[in-house]
Structure formats: C-alpha cells, structure tokens
Design a protein around this motif. Structure first.
Motif, PDB file in Angstrom:
ATOM      1  N   GLN A 180      45.338  55.530  42.723  1.00 53.53           N
ATOM      2  CA  GLN A 180      46.293  54.690  42.004  1.00 53.53           C
ATOM      3  C   GLN A 180      45.529  53.770  41.064  1.00 53.53           C
ATOM      4  O   GLN A 180      44.422  53.323  41.380  1.00 53.53           O
ATOM      5  CB  GLN A 180      47.093  53.864  42.998  1.00 53.53           C
ATOM      6  CG  GLN A 180      48.373  53.310  42.460  1.00 53.53           C
ATOM      7  CD  GLN A 180      49.241  52.750  43.575  1.00 53.53           C
ATOM      8  OE1 GLN A 180      48.752  52.090  44.483  1.00 53.53           O
ATOM      9  NE2 GLN A 180      50.527  53.021  43.498  1.00 53.53           N
ATOM     10  N   LYS A 181      46.121  53.512  39.902  1.00 54.84           N
ATOM     11  CA  LYS A 181      45.541  52.557  38.951  1.00 54.84           C
ATOM     12  C   LYS A 181      46.374  51.285  39.014  1.00 54.84           C
ATOM     13  O   LYS A 181      47.581  51.319  38.805  1.00 54.84           O
ATOM     14  CB  LYS A 181      45.538  53.147  37.544  1.00 54.84           C
ATOM     15  CG  LYS A 181      44.581  54.315  37.420  1.00 54.84           C
ATOM     16  CD  LYS A 181      44.527  54.845  36.014  1.00 54.84           C
ATOM     17  CE  LYS A 181      43.541  55.993  35.949  1.00 54.84           C
ATOM     18  NZ  LYS A 181      43.341  56.474  34.580  1.00 54.84           N
ATOM     19  N   LEU A 182      45.712  50.176  39.326  1.00 56.18           N
ATOM     20  CA  LEU A 182      46.366  48.885  39.474  1.00 56.18           C
ATOM     21  C   LEU A 182      45.902  47.943  38.372  1.00 56.18           C
ATOM     22  O   LEU A 182      44.902  48.203  37.705  1.00 56.18           O
ATOM     23  CB  LEU A 182      46.025  48.283  40.845  1.00 56.18           C
ATOM     24  CG  LEU A 182      46.274  49.184  42.060  1.00 56.18           C
ATOM     25  CD1 LEU A 182      45.697  48.550  43.306  1.00 56.18           C
ATOM     26  CD2 LEU A 182      47.754  49.444  42.217  1.00 56.18           C
TER      27      LEU A 182
ATOM     28  N   GLY B 235      42.362  47.091  38.834  1.00 53.77           N
ATOM     29  CA  GLY B 235      41.419  48.211  38.806  1.00 53.77           C
ATOM     30  C   GLY B 235      41.941  49.386  39.609  1.00 53.77           C
ATOM     31  O   GLY B 235      42.952  49.287  40.301  1.00 53.77           O
ATOM     32  N   SER B 236      41.248  50.481  39.505  1.00 56.33           N
ATOM     33  CA  SER B 236      41.650  51.693  40.207  1.00 56.33           C
ATOM     34  C   SER B 236      41.193  51.661  41.658  1.00 56.33           C
ATOM     35  O   SER B 236      40.223  50.979  42.004  1.00 56.33           O
ATOM     36  CB  SER B 236      41.040  52.917  39.518  1.00 56.33           C
ATOM     37  OG  SER B 236      41.547  53.046  38.212  1.00 56.33           O
ATOM     38  N   VAL B 237      41.901  52.432  42.486  1.00 57.56           N
ATOM     39  CA  VAL B 237      41.496  52.625  43.885  1.00 57.56           C
ATOM     40  C   VAL B 237      41.488  54.120  44.172  1.00 57.56           C
ATOM     41  O   VAL B 237      42.270  54.887  43.606  1.00 57.56           O
ATOM     42  CB  VAL B 237      42.425  51.879  44.880  1.00 57.56           C
ATOM     43  CG1 VAL B 237      42.235  50.382  44.785  1.00 57.56           C
ATOM     44  CG2 VAL B 237      43.880  52.261  44.695  1.00 57.56           C
ATOM     45  N   TRP B 238      40.570  54.513  45.032  1.00 58.17           N
ATOM     46  CA  TRP B 238      40.393  55.904  45.405  1.00 58.17           C
ATOM     47  C   TRP B 238      40.584  56.051  46.900  1.00 58.17           C
ATOM     48  O   TRP B 238      40.397  55.097  47.655  1.00 58.17           O
ATOM     49  CB  TRP B 238      38.968  56.364  45.081  1.00 58.17           C
ATOM     50  CG  TRP B 238      38.664  56.531  43.630  1.00 58.17           C
ATOM     51  CD1 TRP B 238      38.607  57.709  42.945  1.00 58.17           C
ATOM     52  CD2 TRP B 238      38.338  55.522  42.669  1.00 58.17           C
ATOM     53  NE1 TRP B 238      38.290  57.485  41.629  1.00 58.17           N
ATOM     54  CE2 TRP B 238      38.112  56.145  41.436  1.00 58.17           C
ATOM     55  CE3 TRP B 238      38.226  54.124  42.737  1.00 58.17           C
ATOM     56  CZ2 TRP B 238      37.779  55.448  40.279  1.00 58.17           C
ATOM     57  CZ3 TRP B 238      37.890  53.438  41.595  1.00 58.17           C
ATOM     58  CH2 TRP B 238      37.673  54.091  40.381  1.00 58.17           C
ATOM     59  N   LEU B 239      40.909  57.255  47.330  1.00 62.25           N
ATOM     60  CA  LEU B 239      40.926  57.542  48.762  1.00 62.25           C
ATOM     61  C   LEU B 239      39.485  57.621  49.239  1.00 62.25           C
ATOM     62  O   LEU B 239      38.656  58.320  48.640  1.00 62.25           O
ATOM     63  CB  LEU B 239      41.621  58.876  49.045  1.00 62.25           C
ATOM     64  CG  LEU B 239      43.118  58.900  48.836  1.00 62.25           C
ATOM     65  CD1 LEU B 239      43.639  60.320  48.967  1.00 62.25           C
ATOM     66  CD2 LEU B 239      43.806  57.999  49.852  1.00 62.25           C
TER      67      LEU B 239
END
Length: 71
Positions: A41-43, A46-50
């Motif tokens: 997801q892009k917040l 910043g982005s987050v990854w699994l």
C-alpha cells in the motif's frame, strides 16, 4: 468503505533498509528493480510492503552477508 485485509506484518523503508543493511539512497535504487516486490500500500507517509515479500526477495536475490570472523 471496504478496507483491504492485511495478510501479514508490514514493513516500511526504515525496516527494509535495516533488513538489507543498506543506506537510504541504496534502498531507493533497490526498490526500483523489477524483481523487488511492489508495495502492499502507498500511504501519505510512504509505502509499506509485506514483510514476507521482502524476506522472499532477500532469500532469492541477495547474497548472504559474510560471517563475522571472531577467531
């Protein structure tokens, strides 16, 4: 509002830099590689990854770090 279910722990830039043992500038280069996983997801912050996707990338594409020679 339908929220996407998170299928596991998430990591951001700082956590991935630590997992890879790289600087911020090198991290920015690595995430542009086609084989690096896309963000979950892009917040705004910043982005987050699994975490599992990043761990799979490290396992499949990164050379193991040399063992410390404490002899």
């Amino acid at each position: 509002m339908g929220e996407e279910e998170v299928p596991g722990p998430l990591v951001g830039a700082a956590e991935i830099q630590d997992m890879l043992g790289v600087s911020r500038s090198r991290f920015r280069q690595i995430i542009l590689l086609p084989r690096f996983p896309k963000p979950f997801q892009k917040l705004i912050g910043g982005s987050v990854w699994l975490r599992s996707d990043v761990e799979a990338y490290i396992r499949d594409y990164r050379r193991p770090k040399p063992a410390d020679d404490d002899d």
